[in-house]
Structure formats: structure tokens, C-alpha cells
Design a protein around this motif. Structure first.
Motif: not given
Length: 399
Positions: A302-306
């Protein structure tokens, strides 16, 4: 599929893996060189000290000349000793500086975008020649006095007033949440006049100019914010910025500062993610690295997606700024999204670090605290939401 755990000490490989969309390849060699140069400065000059500075609420004013030599003060400005680099290069520099700490990136923003930018855009030739070269070198520090105790999101309601008295101007009023003023030699001060809002270059040692440091703070502790009081502060006619009339003057500088935040917030988010990823690869529980558990992987993904979405957004906005097509709505979209997501990344990264996440030796808790300030200054979430709302509907909802 065979598992081969990534090496938590191989930061370059971890960064390559996190660039899922190949955004790095969209940068020019000059852009990558600027990013790498600022990144190396942050690694050498900020990271070894930043936890201590934050803990002691110390702003390292001694870094100003070094940042001048690095070429990040007034980075986009042309002439007068200024670096004259592209908007994307400045954005990448802001990202790397805020990966170190929001307070250091804020110094560069206040100095370069707000104070120097106002003088460069609206000042006389004499003012530019006098102030911009030493400010670009970090030998002179400038503040930017717009926000007031009763006029934060609504600067049109400012009450600070400058009246003519012969050839001089006399300024009376107050400002609040003004970065750098206690370590600055000058402040660009915005005041109402009989001719509308005007800007003035005011020496911080002028009689009647009182500066109070706002403390203690739980955020931006490696930075300095102040309250200003003007009690009949007298400045000569030459202090007036001749090209600035109305709120267009300060708003132009604010747009440049907001642009830097679009990139800078990504730095805080990326550094938080990397701290969490490296910890998750090292830390073992129940017989395996916690990076191998599904819930931890979901958090990291989720962090990398954002971060990837935010980087594409920042790059698009930077390219538009370099092309001269950037709009206020685009800046508001970038600032609103990237700061909001960076805060969530920092908070989630802290959870991966567990109890150690509250120690300042680990960056996410510091970034999360700092980003609360970044979320507020240069336009709150609410202000940028309403700017976008007006853009979408054509109807202003501020009043």
C-alpha cells in the motif's frame, strides 16, 4: 517460485524494486545527477544529526552556507547568483531534503521560494542586486511575513498596516507562524496600505520589530517558527517591493512553495517506507522475517502504490511548471494528495517498527509529526479542497 530475501543493507536494490513503474527512467541525466548530489548531502550532513536536532529542537543555521554551495537556495531563479535550475530538478531536491527532515526542506522553501522568490519577481533591480546573491549563497537568511494571528487561511483579512510618513513607510501589526525570522537578517513583510496589499523588505533588527520564537512544539522541531510584532517600524521608500500590488504578490510565492511540498512530502513518505521495509527484512518473529507475513506485505505494498502514484503526480506537475502551463488547481491537487498520503505512510511504517517505532533513531515517528505541520501550512487540506471544488463547479465555497 523460490524465495530469495532481499538484503536490507542494499538500499539501491530496494529502491530499484520499489520503482515498480520505472519512474526513474523518465528523468534526464541532469535530473538524476541533481537528485543524487542532494541525496549524498542529506546522507552525509543531515542523517547523522537529525534525531538529535529534532530532540533538542535545534535548527542548524550553520547549514545555510552549505545549502548555498549545494545550489538549492533560490534553485529555480535565474541570474543574481541563483542556480537557475528546472522545476523538476528543484522538486527532486525538495524530495531528498525532506527525506532527511521536513524542517530542512522548509528552510530551503522559505528562503528560496518565499523570500527570494518575492524579491526576484517583484523587487527593484537595486533590491535584487543587493539581496539575491548573498541569499543564494546562504550568507543572508530571509523570512516571509504573511500569516497573522487572525488571518491564516484568509490573508485578505490581514490587519498589519503600512502608512506613508514623508518618504518612509511605518508598519504596525503582527504576524504569526513565520519561519526563520529569529535567525534571519530580513523579512519580506506583507501589509495593507491605502493602495492595497504591498510587500516590504524589513531588516529584522529594525527598531520596533520584535520576534518571539514559538515553542515548545511537537512538530517541525528541527526548524524555527516565530511570531512577529511591528510597533511603528520605520523603513525607507526603497524597502517597498515596487512590482507587487494586491494579494497576487504573496500568492505567487505561495504557489512556488506549495509546488515544493508536492515533491517534499514524497521524501518523508519514502524514507518512512524504507525504514519499515529494512526493519521488516531484519526482524524475525515466529521463526521468519516479519516481511514474509501477509499483513506486513500488504502494508508495504500500500505504501509503494501511493508513493508511485504520488511520484507520477509530482513529475507531471513539475513538467507542467517547466512548460509554463501549471495551474493553481494542479498545485492544490498535488499538495492535498501527496501530503495526505505521506502522513498515512509514516503512521503505517511506525506500526511495522513496533515499539522501536517511537524511538527517534527511527524516522517514521518524526516524519509523521512533521507532516502534521506540512499538512497545515501553505494551505490546509480544507483550503486546497475548496480550491479544487471551485475549479470543478465554478462556485466558490470560501464564504
Amino acid at each position: 517460485m523460490t524465495d530469495v530475501r532481499r538484503d536490507p543493507e542494499d538500499l539501491a536494490a530496494l529502491r530499484e524494486a520499489s520503482d515498480v513503474l520505472g519512474i526513474d527512467a523518465q528523468l534526464s541525466p541532469d535530473e538524476r545527477a541533481t537528485r543524487d548530489r542532494v541525496r549524498a548531502f542529506v546522507d552525509a550532513e543531515l542523517r547523522p544529526h537529525i534525531a538529535d536536532w529534532f530532540d533538542r529542537a535545534h535548527f542548524p543555521v550553520e547549514l545555510a552556507p552549505a545549502l548555498g554551495r549545494l545550489g538549492v537556495l533560490g534553485m529555480e531563479l535565474e541570474g543574481y547568483g541563483c542556480p537557475g535550475r528546472s522545476a523538476v530538478e528543484y522538486g527532486l531536491a525538495a524530495l531528498e531534503l525532506e527525506a532527511g527532515d521536513s524542517g530542512i526542506r522548509t528552510f530551503v522553501s522559505v528562503q528560496g521560494s518565499l523570500a527570494m522568490g518575492s524579491i526576484h519577481r517583484w523587487g527593484s533591480e537595486e533590491q535584487k542586486q543587493e539581496w539575491l546573491p548573498p541569499m543564494a549563497a546562504g550568507d543572508v537568511i530571509g523570512a516571509f511575513g504573511l500569516t497573522e494571528p487572525g488571518a491564516g487561511s484568509d490573508p485578505s483579512s490581514m490587519t498589519t498596516f503600512a502608512r506613508r510618513d514623508g518618504d518612509d513607510w511605518v508598519i504596525t501589526g503582527a504576524k504569526r507562524w513565520i519561519g526563520l525570522a529569529s535567525v534571519a537578517q530580513l523579512a519580506v513583510v506583507w501589509a495593507q496600505t491605502d493602495d492595497g496589499v504591498r510587500g516590504f523588505i524589513v531588516p529584522t533588527d529594525a527598531p520596533g520589530f520584535e520576534i518571539t520564537v514559538l515553542e515548545p512544539k511537537g512538530s517541525m522541531r528541527a526548524s524555527v517558527q516565530t511570531a512577529l510584532q511591528f510597533d511603528e517600524v520605520r523603513v525607507p521608500a526603497s524597502a517597498l517591493l515596487p512590482g507587487a500590488r494586491g494579494l497576487r504578490g504573496p500568492f505567487s510565492a505561495l504557489s512556488d512553495a506549495r509546488y515544493g511540498i508536492v515533491w517534499g512530502a514524497l521524501g518523508a513518505g519514502r524514507d518512512s517506507y524504507e525504514a519499515a521495509l529494512r526493519h521488516a527484512l531484519r526482524r524475525e518473529q515466529f521463526g521468519k522475517p516479519i516481511a514474509g507475513f501477509q499483513l506486513t506485505q500488504r502494508k508495504l505494498v500500500d505504501m509503494v502504490v501511493e508513493l508511485q502514484k504520488g511520484a507520477l503526480l509530482a513529475l507531471q506537475i513539475g513538467r507542467a511548471k517547466d512548460a509554463g502551463t501549471l495551474t493553481p488547481a494542479q498545485i492544490s491537487l498535488g499538495k492535498l494528495n501527496n501530503v495526505r498520503e505521506a502522513i498515512e505512510i509514516a503512521r503505517e511504517a511506525r506500526t511495522i517498527l513496533g515499539g522501536d517505532g517511537v524511538l527517534l533513531e527511527n524516522s517514521p515517528i518524526r516524519h509523521a509529526a512533521n507532516l502534521e505541520s506540512v499538512r497545515t501550512y501553505e494551505g490546509t487540506d480544507e483550503v486546497h479542497t475548496l480550491i479544487l471544488g471551485q475549479h470543478l463547479t465554478g462556485l466558490g465555497a470560501f464564504r
